[in-house]
Design an enzyme around this catalytic site. Structure first.
Site, mmCIF file in Angstrom:
data_model
loop_
_atom_site.group_PDB
_atom_site.id
_atom_site.type_symbol
_atom_site.label_atom_id
_atom_site.label_comp_id
_atom_site.label_asym_id
_atom_site.label_seq_id
_atom_site.Cartn_x
_atom_site.Cartn_y
_atom_site.Cartn_z
ATOM 1 N NE ARG A 248 35.751 38.606 43.530
ATOM 2 C CZ ARG A 248 36.953 37.717 43.547
ATOM 3 N NH1 ARG A 248 37.435 37.287 44.580
ATOM 4 N NH2 ARG A 248 37.573 37.533 42.455
ATOM 5 C CB SER B 115 45.957 42.765 51.856
ATOM 6 O OG SER B 115 47.271 43.315 52.124
ATOM 7 C CG ASP C 95 48.500 40.545 52.406
ATOM 8 O OD1 ASP C 95 48.301 40.040 51.226
ATOM 9 O OD2 ASP C 95 47.988 40.464 53.544
HETATM 10 C C1 GLC Z 1 42.274 38.237 51.352
HETATM 11 C C2 GLC Z 1 42.789 39.142 50.088
HETATM 12 C C3 GLC Z 1 44.046 38.989 49.675
HETATM 13 C C4 GLC Z 1 45.059 38.965 51.045
HETATM 14 C C5 GLC Z 1 44.565 37.896 52.086
HETATM 15 C C6 GLC Z 1 45.400 37.994 53.149
HETATM 16 O O1 GLC Z 1 42.055 36.759 50.733
HETATM 17 O O2 GLC Z 1 41.680 39.076 49.147
HETATM 18 O O3 GLC Z 1 44.410 40.001 48.917
HETATM 19 O O4 GLC Z 1 46.337 38.691 50.461
HETATM 20 O O5 GLC Z 1 43.316 38.436 52.293
HETATM 21 O O6 GLC Z 1 45.395 39.333 53.684
#
Ligand code: GLC
Length: 484
Positions: free
Chosen positions: A172, A157, A210
């Site tokens: 990143r 995520s 996610d």
């Molecule tokens: C951050 C991550 C993203 C994820 C979100 C919720 O924004 O960059 O990929 O979906 O957190 O977990």
């Protein structure tokens, strides 16, 4: 649709009469700065829509809008054993999913606490930890071993670019992670190599955000699902767009894929407004950003996701202390430690049911060694409310922007994440903010509702792994065409 969730936080009716005038005066600016009007939300949403479009354009923009290469809806007939792992903020979850073939599934879940140092430690240590946890679960569930490698869906995520579904090049780190040597690289081979090293029979089939997992898992059981969103440590959303409306994929997909096909998009809209054009940032937001491992990134997320809410409160309290307005003459060394207050602080402060806020007194005494007076606690409580309310109001802007962009007039928005599930009053505040944006008439059911999601990173990841295997078996592509 019945709105599930905890009861709204009761705004305190208690009087502020015993709060010293000087302190009351000092918190007035917070009321102003942290309150976001319906008109301001609408302005934010309008800019958001143009930024989503920019993210899909060939030139690109701040919001990554990453194609997730999930191009099918599940039929419900998917069968088989799958493993899903979810590398979250605080835990590694390992889920064994047995898809039954009749829109049904069984799951076996294990959770491993991530030692905090792994968030900023070495990459070898991180992968080894994950592989060992996987081995433990697989050995436990399949003591006799398996005849074929188990397909794995990896919920990762973080913003990871994908030219195909079994790839994820970390753009990143977000949410305070900072493991060197991973940004700019594909995490799938790293995981595959680590599992090979510890000898677990696993084949990494798909890498999933996610939000995409949430979208797919909830769509499996509720066809009205239009978005998967996370309100947790981070904030983000996913939806299906039409291939023909994604200019940056023009000419990059296999020629036999029609322009009307759908494509799941992981927006990564935590990075909305990195150019600081519309978000009403306070000096605390600016400080959090400046002191974060990635200044200038995730501007939107830093104002409203769970990772930062406690820190916002901490910075404000520290300033009031330094102005000698609260905690006078006390040692506040503990409060001086960045991120010492996680989101459970404002959340528990808002939940305190007692008129004299005695739970708040205990929290400060036990965890920060600070004694509080009742007037101070009333102020702390008010600040937590302001921060919690602002978070909920801002975080639905991404939902409104997608729904307006895709012209969804009715929708179920499947939501997951610690803030959505645990922060008192979040759901009611979020629903109210959507109402303010759309100006829906009172007394009627809202046409767009945020509902509790199915388990996206477990079941969703397994379904996506199953869909991927099927596409591959049918000779269909799961990424950009060769030489694109
Ligand atoms: C951050 C991550 C993203 C994820 C979100 C919720 O924004 O960059 O990929 O979906 O957190 O977990």
């Amino acid at each position: 649709m019945v709105h599930l969730g905890p009861k709204p936080a009761q705004h305190r009716k208690g009087t502020f009469a015993d709060v010293p005038a000087q302190l009351l005066e000092a918190i007035k600016p917070f009321e102003q700065e942290f309150t976001i009007s319906g008109a301001k939300l609408q302005e934010i949403v309008n800019h958001f829509i143009s930024e989503l479009d920019r993210g899909l354009s060939k030139a690109g923009g701040n919001i990554p809008m990453i194609p997730g290469w999930v191009m099918d809806y599940p039929t419900g007939k998917e069968t088989g054993n799958y493993v899903a792992i979810d590398l979250g903020g605080t835990n590694l979850r390992v889920v064994l999913v047995k898809l039954g073939g009749n829109r049904d599934f069984d799951t076996t879940q294990s959770k491993f606490a991530l030692p905090p140092h792994l968030r900023t430690g070495s990459k070898d240590e991180l992968w080894e930890f994950i592989a060992k946890c996987l081995k433990e679960v697989v050995d436990d569930v399949f003591p006799e071993g398996v005849t074929e490698p188990i397909p794995l869906g990896f919920t990762f995520s973080y913003p990871a670019s994908q030219d195909r579904i079994n790839e994820g090049i970390l753009q990143r780190w977000t949410k305070g992670w900072d493991v060197p040597g991973i940004e700019g690289n594909d995490v799938v081979p790293m995981l595959q190599e680590a599992v090979k090293k510890v000898g677990v029979p696993i084949n990494v089939v798909a890498l999933i955000n996610d939000t995409v997992g949430t979208l797919v898992a909830s769509g499996y059981t509720d066809p009205e699902t239009k978005m998967g969103v996370i309100f947790g440590t981070g904030v983000n959303g996913a939806y299906y767009d039409v291939l023909g409306d994604i200019p940056k994929l023009e000419g990059r997909c296999d020629d036999d894929i029609p322009a009307t096909s759908l494509m799941a998009i992981n927006c990564e809209y935590g990075s909305f407004d990195n150019e600081h054009q519309v978000l009403p940032r306070t000096k605390y937001d600016i400080q959090i950003d400046a002191e974060s491992p990635r200044p200038g990134q995730q501007s939107f997320e830093k104002m409203n996701s769970g990772y930062y809410l406690g820190e916002l409160l901490r910075l404000i309290l520290l300033e009031l202390y330094e102005k000698e307005l609260i905690f006078k003459g006390q040692n506040v060394d503990k409060l001086k430690k960045p991120f010492v207050m996680d989101t459970s602080f404002p959340s528990r402060i808002e939940l305190d049911p007692f008129e004299n806020l005695s739970d708040v007194a205990d929290i400060f005494q036990d965890e920060l060694k600070i004694q509080t007076t009742e007037p101070e606690r009333k102020i702390i409580r008010r600040l937590a409310e302001l921060i919690g309310e602002r978070s909920a109001r801002l975080s639905v802007c991404g939902i409104a922007a997608i729904c307006k962009k895709r012209k969804y007039e009715t929708a179920h928005i499947a939501a997951d994440g610690s803030v959505f599930n645990k922060y008192p009053g979040f759901r009611e505040r979020a629903a109210k903010a959507l109402r303010d944006i759309y100006e829906w008439p009172a007394g009627k059911e809202d046409p767009i509702v945020i509902v509790a999601a199915e388990d996206g990173s477990g079941v969703g990841a397994a379904i996506i792994a199953a869909l991927t295997e099927k596409r591959l078996k049918d000779g269909k592509s799961v990424g950009v065409k060769a030489n694109a």
